[in-house]
Design a protein around this motif. Structure first.
Motif, PDB file in Angstrom:
ATOM      1  N   HIS A  48      -3.803  37.291 -30.091  1.00 18.15           N
ATOM      2  CA  HIS A  48      -3.631  38.012 -31.193  1.00 18.15           C
ATOM      3  C   HIS A  48      -4.779  37.811 -32.457  1.00 18.15           C
ATOM      4  CE1 HIS A  48      -0.082  40.307 -30.531  1.00 18.15           C
ATOM      5  NE2 HIS A  48       0.787  39.157 -30.396  1.00 18.15           N
ATOM      6  N   ALA A  70      -7.435  40.299 -33.329  1.00 21.23           N
ATOM      7  CA  ALA A  70      -7.800  40.667 -34.724  1.00 21.23           C
ATOM      8  C   ALA A  70      -9.141  40.471 -35.392  1.00 21.23           C
ATOM      9  CB  ALA A  70      -7.004  39.694 -35.692  1.00 21.23           C
ATOM     10  N   ALA A  73      -6.574  45.329 -34.579  1.00 23.99           N
ATOM     11  CA  ALA A  73      -5.592  45.562 -35.426  1.00 23.99           C
ATOM     12  C   ALA A  73      -5.808  46.703 -36.089  1.00 23.99           C
ATOM     13  CB  ALA A  73      -5.488  44.412 -36.415  1.00 23.99           C
ATOM     14  N   LEU A 125       0.139  40.659 -34.437  1.00 26.88           N
ATOM     15  CA  LEU A 125      -1.417  40.995 -34.554  1.00 26.88           C
ATOM     16  C   LEU A 125      -1.647  41.496 -35.811  1.00 26.88           C
ATOM     17  CD1 LEU A 125      -4.146  41.669 -33.354  1.00 26.88           C
ATOM     18  CD2 LEU A 125      -3.441  43.692 -32.273  1.00 26.88           C
ATOM     19  N   CYS A 148      -1.832  38.763 -38.278  1.00 23.58           N
ATOM     20  CA  CYS A 148      -3.124  38.046 -38.268  1.00 23.58           C
ATOM     21  C   CYS A 148      -4.254  38.719 -39.080  1.00 23.58           C
ATOM     22  CB  CYS A 148      -3.494  37.843 -36.757  1.00 23.58           C
ATOM     23  SG  CYS A 148      -2.302  36.710 -35.790  1.00 23.58           S
ATOM     24  N   SER A 149      -4.241  39.992 -38.980  1.00 25.81           N
ATOM     25  CA  SER A 149      -5.304  40.590 -39.396  1.00 25.81           C
ATOM     26  C   SER A 149      -5.257  40.737 -40.891  1.00 25.81           C
ATOM     27  CB  SER A 149      -5.349  42.339 -38.723  1.00 25.81           C
ATOM     28  OG  SER A 149      -4.214  42.989 -39.244  1.00 25.81           O
TER      29      SER A 149
END
Length: 211
Positions: free
Chosen positions: A51, A55, A60, A128, A131-132
């Motif tokens: 992920h 990202a 993402a 994901l 994280c982004s």
């Protein structure tokens, strides 16, 4: 440099919130033992690494601008969680107590545990997107963005792994106690299955995220 303290605190809060990963670790530790739970934790760590990498590559953004792709991934994740729920219910019915894998089945069991953790997390597009959204908030323009993203992503994976080990140990301790209480064990397994089913429904009907 990024404010690591605030960033780590935000991650701790996120990992304390009950979710499919936590339930999966508690259930695996209680039913299959600490080593299989740790193997599941390894799969989760691998998924988080994927992920973070995705990202960083901008995938993402693709999810936010392509609702159909977001839908496909979340439906796959929901179906997988439902399948896990059914497997838990069937296992609790067929085996009234936490079981221990036979020696010849350990390697296969560990591989399945890793795969279970990997698929459970990697098919959740919200991970994901998390994280982004989170990582860029702590990027300081005056330093190398690539290095900071790598550092922040590594911290995310390591803190997640620490919580996963903790949940694995808690689940294992629960399993030892449940060996003496088969009725409570069946109730616990049914509860875990119901929670995973609930997470599956939530994921299936999650609102699309568009940019």
């Amino acid at each position: 440099m990024p404010d690591i303290g605030i960033y780590a605190g935000a991650l701790v809060i996120a990992y304390l919130v009950p979710g499919a990963d936590m339930i999966l670790l508690l259930r695996t530790g209680g039913t299959d033992g600490r080593k299989h739970a740790l193997a599941t934790a390894a799969g989760l760590a691998l998924a988080r690494t994927i992920h973070v990498s995705a990202a960083g590559c901008g995938l993402a953004t693709l999810l936010r601008t392509s609702p159909w792709l977001f839908d496909i991934i979340r439906y796959i994740g929901a179906i997988y969680l439902i399948w896990l729920s059914i497997q838990i219910l069937l296992s609790a019915r067929d085996c009234p107590l936490p079981s221990v894998h036979l020696a010849h089945d350990k390697t296969t069991g560990y591989f399945k545990a890793i795969r279970r953790g990997l698929v459970t997390n990697v098919t959740n597009p919200k991970s994901l997107l998390f994280c982004s959204v989170l990582l860029p908030q702590f990027i300081v323009p005056s330093y190398s963005a690539g290095w900071q993203f790598f550092m922040l992503g590594t911290i995310l994976v390591l803190i997640g792994a620490a919580f996963d080990v903790f949940y694995s140990c808690v689940g294992t301790s629960m399993g030892e106690w449940l060996k003496l209480h088969p009725k409570i064990y069946r109730i616990q397994q049914s509860s875990f299955a119901a929670l995973l089913m609930g997470f599956a429904v939530h994921l299936a009907f999650a609102a699309r995220i568009t940019g």
